[in-house]
Design a protein around this motif. Structure first.
Motif, PDB file in Angstrom:
ATOM      1  N   LEU A 247      10.505  11.747  -2.966  1.00  0.00           N
ATOM      2  CA  LEU A 247       9.115  11.600  -2.521  1.00  0.00           C
ATOM      3  C   LEU A 247       9.015  11.637  -0.994  1.00  0.00           C
ATOM      4  CD1 LEU A 247       8.061   8.685  -4.915  1.00  0.00           C
ATOM      5  CD2 LEU A 247       7.250  11.034  -5.070  1.00  0.00           C
ATOM      6  N   PRO A 248       9.402  12.774  -0.389  1.00  0.00           N
ATOM      7  CA  PRO A 248       9.338  12.823   1.080  1.00  0.00           C
ATOM      8  C   PRO A 248       7.887  12.701   1.546  1.00  0.00           C
ATOM      9  CG  PRO A 248       9.690  15.021   0.185  1.00  0.00           C
ATOM     10  CD  PRO A 248       9.800  14.060  -0.971  1.00  0.00           C
ATOM     11  N   GLY A 249       7.716  11.950   2.604  1.00  0.00           N
ATOM     12  CA  GLY A 249       6.346  11.805   3.127  1.00  0.00           C
ATOM     13  C   GLY A 249       5.571  10.695   2.459  1.00  0.00           C
ATOM     14  N   VAL A 250       6.179  10.052   1.449  1.00  0.00           N
ATOM     15  CA  VAL A 250       5.503   8.924   0.809  1.00  0.00           C
ATOM     16  C   VAL A 250       6.157   7.642   1.293  1.00  0.00           C
ATOM     17  CG1 VAL A 250       4.983   7.780  -1.369  1.00  0.00           C
ATOM     18  CG2 VAL A 250       4.940  10.278  -1.223  1.00  0.00           C
ATOM     19  N   ARG A 251       5.364   6.670   1.598  1.00  0.00           N
ATOM     20  CA  ARG A 251       5.942   5.454   2.147  1.00  0.00           C
ATOM     21  C   ARG A 251       5.168   4.256   1.635  1.00  0.00           C
ATOM     22  NH1 ARG A 251       8.415   3.424   7.383  1.00  0.00           N
ATOM     23  NH2 ARG A 251       7.156   1.554   7.497  1.00  0.00           N
ATOM     24  N   VAL A 252       5.897   3.203   1.308  1.00  0.00           N
ATOM     25  CA  VAL A 252       5.234   1.973   0.893  1.00  0.00           C
ATOM     26  C   VAL A 252       5.133   1.057   2.104  1.00  0.00           C
ATOM     27  CG1 VAL A 252       5.380  -0.069  -0.540  1.00  0.00           C
ATOM     28  CG2 VAL A 252       6.055   2.144  -1.466  1.00  0.00           C
TER      29      VAL A 252
ATOM     30  N   SER B  45       0.845  -1.184   0.000  1.00  0.00           N
ATOM     31  CA  SER B  45       0.000   0.000   0.000  1.00  0.00           C
ATOM     32  C   SER B  45       0.878   1.230   0.000  1.00  0.00           C
ATOM     33  CB  SER B  45      -0.872   0.038   1.255  1.00  0.00           C
ATOM     34  OG  SER B  45      -1.546  -1.167   1.389  1.00  0.00           O
ATOM     35  N   VAL B  46       0.389   2.274  -0.632  1.00  0.00           N
ATOM     36  CA  VAL B  46       1.139   3.533  -0.625  1.00  0.00           C
ATOM     37  C   VAL B  46       0.459   4.478   0.364  1.00  0.00           C
ATOM     38  CG1 VAL B  46       1.945   5.467  -1.990  1.00  0.00           C
ATOM     39  CG2 VAL B  46       1.799   3.200  -3.015  1.00  0.00           C
ATOM     40  N   ALA B  47       1.261   4.944   1.321  1.00  0.00           N
ATOM     41  CA  ALA B  47       0.723   5.831   2.347  1.00  0.00           C
ATOM     42  C   ALA B  47       1.425   7.174   2.266  1.00  0.00           C
ATOM     43  CB  ALA B  47       0.938   5.225   3.721  1.00  0.00           C
ATOM     44  N   ILE B  48       0.703   8.208   2.659  1.00  0.00           N
ATOM     45  CA  ILE B  48       1.299   9.551   2.680  1.00  0.00           C
ATOM     46  C   ILE B  48       1.214  10.102   4.092  1.00  0.00           C
ATOM     47  CG2 ILE B  48       0.893  11.933   1.938  1.00  0.00           C
ATOM     48  CD1 ILE B  48       0.420  10.914  -0.817  1.00  0.00           C
ATOM     49  N   PHE B  49       2.337  10.637   4.564  1.00  0.00           N
ATOM     50  CA  PHE B  49       2.372  11.289   5.872  1.00  0.00           C
ATOM     51  C   PHE B  49       2.278  12.788   5.631  1.00  0.00           C
ATOM     52  CE2 PHE B  49       3.445   7.891   8.823  1.00  0.00           C
ATOM     53  CZ  PHE B  49       3.753   6.866   7.925  1.00  0.00           C
ATOM     54  N   PRO B  50       1.087  13.365   5.774  1.00  0.00           N
ATOM     55  CA  PRO B  50       0.887  14.767   5.368  1.00  0.00           C
ATOM     56  C   PRO B  50       1.846  15.745   6.065  1.00  0.00           C
ATOM     57  CG  PRO B  50      -1.196  13.726   5.899  1.00  0.00           C
ATOM     58  CD  PRO B  50      -0.131  12.778   6.320  1.00  0.00           C
ATOM     59  N   ASP B  51       2.181  15.480   7.331  1.00  0.00           N
ATOM     60  CA  ASP B  51       3.025  16.454   8.014  1.00  0.00           C
ATOM     61  C   ASP B  51       4.479  16.360   7.564  1.00  0.00           C
ATOM     62  OD1 ASP B  51       3.114  13.963   9.193  1.00  0.00           O
ATOM     63  OD2 ASP B  51       3.705  14.756  11.146  1.00  0.00           O
ATOM     64  N   GLN B  52       4.806  15.373   6.743  1.00  0.00           N
ATOM     65  CA  GLN B  52       6.174  15.278   6.260  1.00  0.00           C
ATOM     66  C   GLN B  52       6.253  15.573   4.767  1.00  0.00           C
ATOM     67  OE1 GLN B  52       6.995  11.349   7.562  1.00  0.00           O
ATOM     68  NE2 GLN B  52       6.765  11.968   9.687  1.00  0.00           N
ATOM     69  N   LEU B  53       5.123  15.902   4.173  1.00  0.00           N
ATOM     70  CA  LEU B  53       5.102  16.222   2.746  1.00  0.00           C
ATOM     71  C   LEU B  53       5.810  17.544   2.515  1.00  0.00           C
ATOM     72  CD1 LEU B  53       1.587  15.589   1.191  1.00  0.00           C
ATOM     73  CD2 LEU B  53       3.755  14.672   0.437  1.00  0.00           C
ATOM     74  N   ARG B  54       6.693  17.570   1.514  1.00  0.00           N
ATOM     75  CA  ARG B  54       7.318  18.824   1.130  1.00  0.00           C
ATOM     76  C   ARG B  54       6.998  19.032  -0.348  1.00  0.00           C
ATOM     77  NH1 ARG B  54       9.356  19.921   5.494  1.00  0.00           N
ATOM     78  NH2 ARG B  54       8.944  17.774   6.042  1.00  0.00           N
TER      79      ARG B  54
ATOM     80  N   ARG C 158      -0.906   8.831   8.896  1.00  0.00           N
ATOM     81  CA  ARG C 158      -0.785   8.621   7.452  1.00  0.00           C
ATOM     82  C   ARG C 158      -2.136   8.373   6.784  1.00  0.00           C
ATOM     83  NH1 ARG C 158      -0.949   3.973   9.646  1.00  0.00           N
ATOM     84  NH2 ARG C 158      -0.304   1.947   8.969  1.00  0.00           N
ATOM     85  N   ILE C 159      -2.119   8.631   5.480  1.00  0.00           N
ATOM     86  CA  ILE C 159      -3.339   8.412   4.688  1.00  0.00           C
ATOM     87  C   ILE C 159      -2.975   7.490   3.535  1.00  0.00           C
ATOM     88  CG2 ILE C 159      -4.975   9.536   3.148  1.00  0.00           C
ATOM     89  CD1 ILE C 159      -4.569  12.062   4.873  1.00  0.00           C
ATOM     90  N   PHE C 160      -3.779   6.471   3.326  1.00  0.00           N
ATOM     91  CA  PHE C 160      -3.485   5.558   2.227  1.00  0.00           C
ATOM     92  C   PHE C 160      -4.061   6.117   0.934  1.00  0.00           C
ATOM     93  CE2 PHE C 160      -3.052   2.746   5.842  1.00  0.00           C
ATOM     94  CZ  PHE C 160      -1.879   2.090   5.507  1.00  0.00           C
ATOM     95  N   VAL C 161      -3.235   6.135  -0.113  1.00  0.00           N
ATOM     96  CA  VAL C 161      -3.754   6.619  -1.385  1.00  0.00           C
ATOM     97  C   VAL C 161      -3.906   5.486  -2.393  1.00  0.00           C
ATOM     98  CG1 VAL C 161      -2.973   8.978  -1.130  1.00  0.00           C
ATOM     99  CG2 VAL C 161      -1.440   7.289  -2.120  1.00  0.00           C
ATOM    100  N   ALA C 162      -3.208   4.384  -2.187  1.00  0.00           N
ATOM    101  CA  ALA C 162      -3.367   3.261  -3.112  1.00  0.00           C
ATOM    102  C   ALA C 162      -3.135   1.971  -2.355  1.00  0.00           C
ATOM    103  CB  ALA C 162      -2.375   3.378  -4.261  1.00  0.00           C
ATOM    104  N   LYS C 163      -3.933   0.976  -2.656  1.00  0.00           N
ATOM    105  CA  LYS C 163      -3.785  -0.314  -1.988  1.00  0.00           C
ATOM    106  C   LYS C 163      -3.528  -1.388  -3.019  1.00  0.00           C
ATOM    107  CE  LYS C 163      -5.581   0.165   2.493  1.00  0.00           C
ATOM    108  NZ  LYS C 163      -6.016  -0.587   3.645  1.00  0.00           N
TER     109      LYS C 163
END
Lengths: 595, 406
Positions: free
Chosen positions: A139-144, A75-84, A117-122
């Protein structure tokens, strides 16, 4: 008054001083000695909490074949507070994932973060995962993240019974207990739903110190990770090879159902409802709208579990009930003086037909040859009151209380029911003729029908149908046993003599040269059965067949229903024959192996 | 004026003001209506001061006469939330709803319990040596303990036992009797590991030997206690072992519903980070970053000390500790000065509330004590706590007012 009792409160003061000194020392230790470390943790550097998803418990057949399993999904997750540079990063991510950047942006802006985190794709493809990992500095703030997803190795096999899982909805999230998080998968149907609380694992957590750019630095020593705890495995009473056989034997018929029961203890050995669906399609992390609408709007209702939820007119299968009622009221002798069957029978000014011309028949032959004219007369002799009272006393329209919360219910139309339906006196007492052969408004559920047949075969015990055999903790400990659900619930209020007669007549249906169920014969095994052909207002007749075998010590009882299939003897009986042949062949093989 | 303890009043007033000052910063960001916490606390101040004044003015003799009645009422109040149906069961059974206001009957039960104990234990028929005489006070304590435990509120339920011990100790009952009260509980708690239990039983035997030399007790009594403790020590792990993993967990979460979702220690860690980052001078009033990010759970109630530590630093913490020390010291001084045994015992009990709550609440925030939601008197948000604390001070002042009255 005793002044010696009073003593200065010195011990209390000393205790207080000690405790307060301790509080002060500890506070000072944190604020002076460890100040730099805590200040660093609190400033830009933060602690990230990473949930490690616990795998769900598996669902297995009684012989240990895994029917519902887990597989790793990315799954691809995004950590909004670490997004740049949010726009740029999301655009890049969208191009890798081949998704609409607007959609991703919407998810990030409107989603409620779960542990940050928020999942954008599973369930993302491995190749896309590789590309994301490659570009992870851009891709800061993006995590698999890897999380266990549900997987059904045999596709649609036993799909209604297994059910499927899907993302928890807002409603479910707010009503369930605390152990769910927003993106969790939750059982939506079948066993996945019924036994959700056992199957669900407990997620673990890892505490990671991250730097200002959101990159992970180290795991925190103060907080060791909490490992996830797998859910409990559930062993079904289902016999894997029998289930396979049943699905095969049902063949190309579009709609219908089959239930096979162990008449000794109520274990459900096979359960089929047609048409089915592939739970894998429904259990992908993010269910697509098209798949869902396809299933939900299908006129054949593939998601509906006919075996547990539907009820059908029983047709001639109900003759077993009629004859039992008449015999127990001493209204039906071995050779009653009935008008011989000439292919039709006149009641008042209405002609009731038989499907054949049978002539004069004995009580037993009337069942074996399923003569309608004979049963019109039994019905008239009984009268609607007595027949329906008896039917209800056999518990035919109660729920079996199988381990599915939702279960269908049957209907036996009593005089008061007719009064309510058509108005007092606006219906004919001749209805009883139709009722005696299982036609008209009467409805029985497949489960209730098979339970009744099992009771005839086992000497009158109404066994409780159930599907859960065992619940095992991840360490293998048995938490619950299905035998607690099973066993005999109550006795059928039919005399032993009548039961023996019914059983023998059922054996005749299959083995007598004139029997209607001859296509269910199994070489070397004495099979009992009864055919049914149920008229229904929605088209072609339903084909029914109920059966048990072997006659001497029954091991299996089944009901086969083919919707709009035609004649019970021609369509449903051969399916039952195939099932029984495979079952006994397989058992023989097994017993030979054991020797 | 001579009979009024001015330092006690001043200390209390400073504590109340300090509490409001801290709450103003610690209140959650506005939204969902919780932003009015500061104002609500100010509103609570009026009934609190009124109750405190009443507790001061009503002659202590009258209060003492009514002690058992108060106790009975407080027990009934404790029963109400247990039987009233509520939408979210486990968590809200601590509260009685009075329209817009809620109050926590367990807070008032503390004071009522002290008054009842003080009256009972100062009675001329109370013989210190007899174990039988301990049964009634034990009952007085076990009743609210059990009810509060059922709410469930572990942190508050222990306080009643602590009160009893403090009052009995002050009454100078023989050490063996104290041992009789305390050791079964310690045996129960230590029985989860054989090392701790062995240590306990060795210490127990040593104390038994010591007491037998200076404070004689009968052989049967000593044997009874030994058997009791051994029984508990053996039965506890056996019974616990027969429970399944999920049953144990259910019991643990029942006893401590505050147990955080991320495992024990997460809240403590966040609180320690907040306090530790404060340093000597603090990050400045209203400036705490841990606090602003809402990492801290219950920062306006149970974890208010973390906000003080973060924003006001060691200086703020030391100041607060000093204030509480003054309060307790005055209370204990009143106890020793009073010529009336009932009042002395009540004063000891009231001071003990403060000792217990301050230590447990602060200790929890700095990781000395397990997380067990308990308010910090005068500082934490909450009307019941504020009213109870002012009543306690009012009673202390009342005792001083008439200290020569027999």
């Amino acid at each position: 008054m005793d002044k010696n009792i009073l003593k200065p409160t010195r011990p209390f003061l000393i205790l207080t001083s000690l405790l307060f000194f301790l509080l002060f020392l500890r506070t000072a230790q944190l604020q002076v000695l460890h100040h730099t470390r805590y200040a660093r943790l609190s400033e830009r550097n933060r602690i990230k909490v990473i949930t490690t998803k616990a795998p769900r418990g598996r669902i297995l057949s009684r012989d240990g074949v895994i029917l519902a399993d887990n597989r790793p999904g990315y799954s691809v997750a995004i950590f909004p507070d670490q997004l740049r540079e949010k726009e740029k990063t999301l655009l890049k991510l969208a191009s890798i994932l081949n998704q609409d950047p607007e959609k991703i942006l919407k998810k990030v802006e409107e989603g409620v973060p779960e542990s940050g985190r928020i999942f954008v794709a599973k369930d993302v493809d491995v190749r896309e995962v590789a590309i994301i990992e490659e570009h992870h500095l851009d891709l800061p703030g993006v995590r698999v993240e890897v999380e266990p997803l549900r997987y059904y190795p045999y596709g649609s096999l036993a799909c209604h019974l297994l059910g499927y899982v899907s993302s928890i909805t807002q409603d479910e999230y707010s009503t369930r207990e605390k152990r769910y998080s927003r993106n969790d998968l939750i059982g939506k149907m079948g066993f996945e739903d019924e036994y959700e609380s056992f199957l669900k694992g407990e997620d673990g957590v890892e505490f990671v110190e991250v730097d200002a750019l959101g990159r992970e630095k180290e795991t925190l020593l103060e907080k060791p990770p909490i490992p996830p705890r797998k859910g409990n495995d559930i062993l079904l009473t289902l016999d894997f090879s029998l289930q396979n056989t049943v699905e095969e034997a049902f063949g190309d018929h579009k709609k219908g159902c089959v239930v096979c029961l162990n008449p000794g203890n109520g274990e459900v050995l096979a359960l089929l409802s047609k048409p089915g669906f592939d739970p894998n399609l429904l259990s992908r992390g993010l269910l697509t709208k098209e798949i869902w609408e396809d299933l939900a709007n299908n006129p054949d209702s593939p998601l509906w579990n006919r075996a547990t939820l539907s009820s059908y007119p029983p047709g001639s299968v109900f003759k077993l009930v009629t004859v039992a009622a008449a015999m127990d009221l001493d209204l039906l002798k071995e050779n009653p003086n009935f008008v011989p069957c000439t292919g039709s029978y006149r009641i008042g000014n209405r002609i009731f037909r038989c499907w054949k011309t049978h002539g004069t028949l004995s009580r037993e032959q009337s069942i074996i040859q399923s003569c309608d004219v004979f049963f019109y007369q039994v019905g008239l002799r009984l009268g609607i009151d007595r027949l329906t009272k008896k039917g209800i006393s056999y518990r035919l329209i109660e729920r079996t209380e199988i381990d599915f919360r939702r279960e269908g219910k049957g209907l036996i139309p009593t005089p008061s029911w007719y009064d309510r339906r058509y108005g007092k006196g606006k219906w004919s007492w001749g209805m009883v003729a139709n009722l005696a052969i299982g036609q008209g408004e009467i409805l029985l559920t497949p489960l209730k029908t098979v339970q009744f047949i099992a009771a005839i075969s086992n000497g009158g015990n109404l066994v409780q149908p159930h599907l859960m055999k065992e619940i095992r903790s991840p360490s293998g400990e048995v938490i619950q046993k299905g035998s607690a659900l099973g066993g005999t619930k109550s006795r059928l209020p039919i005399s032993m003599e009548t039961l023996t007669f019914l059983k023998k007549a059922m054996a005749g249906v299959v083995n007598d040269p004139k029997g209607t169920g001859s296509l269910a014969r199994v070489k070397g095994i004495r099979v009992g059965g009864k055919t049914g052909t149920a008229q229904n207002p929605y088209g072609e007749d339903h084909a029914l067949f109920v059966t048990f075998a072997p006659y001497e010590e029954p091991q299996i009882a089944c009901v086969v229903i083919v919707e709009n299939g035609g004649m019970g003897g021609g369509i449903a009986a051969p399916i039952a024959g195939k099932i029984l042949r495979a079952y006994f062949q397989n058992n023989e093989k097994l017993s030979m192996q054991n020797e | 004026m001579k009979n009024i303890d001015l330092p006690l009043i001043i200390t209390t007033l400073i504590l109340i003001l300090f509490g409001l000052f801290v709450l103003h910063s610690a209140q959650p960001e506005s939204g969902s209506g919780e932003g009015r916490i500061f104002l609500r606390q100010i509103l609570w101040l009026f009934p609190a001061l009124l109750a405190g004044t009443l507790a001061f003015l009503i002659p202590y003799r009258t209060i003492n006469t009514l002690a058992y009645l108060f106790f009975g009422i407080s027990i009934i109040l404790l029963l109400i939330p247990l039987f009233s149906s509520s939408t979210t069961p486990a968590l809200t059974r601590r509260w009685i709803n009075l329209g817009p206001l809620q109050f926590q009957p367990s807070e008032f039960a503390k004071v009522a319990c002290i008054l009842a104990l003080a009256r009972m234990i100062s009675h001329s028929q109370f013989s210190r040596g007899s174990l039988k005489n301990l049964l009634l006070p034990m009952g007085i304590v076990l009743l609210p303990t059990g009810l509060v435990l059922m709410e469930p509120d572990l942190g508050t339920s222990f306080i009643f036992f602590f009160l009893l011990l403090a009052i009995l100790f002050y009454r100078k009952i023989p050490p063996f009797s104290l041992l009789f009260l305390v050791s079964p509980l310690v045996s129960l708690l230590s029985a989860f590991h054989w090392v701790s239990w062995t240590l306990f039983i060795l210490l127990f035997l040593f104390l038994l030997y010591l007491f037998s030399k200076y404070h004689p007790f009968s052989f049967q009594q000593g044997l009874l206690l030994l058997v009791l403790n051994c029984g508990i020590g053996i039965a506890t792990p056996l019974l616990w072992g027969t429970l399944k993993e999920y049953q144990k967990k259910r019991i643990l979460t029942f006893l401590n519903p505050g147990l955080d979702p991320l495992g024990a220690g997460w809240h403590t860690l966040q609180s320690k980070i907040a306090i530790g980052s404060g340093g000597i001078f603090g990050t400045g009033y209203g400036q705490g970053s841990q606090k602003n990010l809402a990492f801290l759970p219950e920062q306006h109630t149970d974890f208010v000390y973390s906000v003080i530590g973060e924003e006001l630093g060691l200086i703020g913490c030391a100041f607060l500790l000093l204030l509480f020390f003054l309060l307790i010291w005055r209370g204990l001084k009143l106890a020793s000065e009073s010529k009336n045994l009932t009042k002395s015992l009540a004063a000891v009990g009231l001071s003990s509330i403060f000792i217990y709550q301050v230590f447990v609440n602060m200790g929890m925030a700095i990781g000395l004590v397990p997380v067990a939601g308990l308010p910090l008197p005068f500082i934490s948000y909450g009307g019941s706590s504020l009213v109870t604390s002012t009543i306690a001070v009012g009673l202390l002042l009342n005792i001083r007012k008439t200290k020569y009255e027999y």
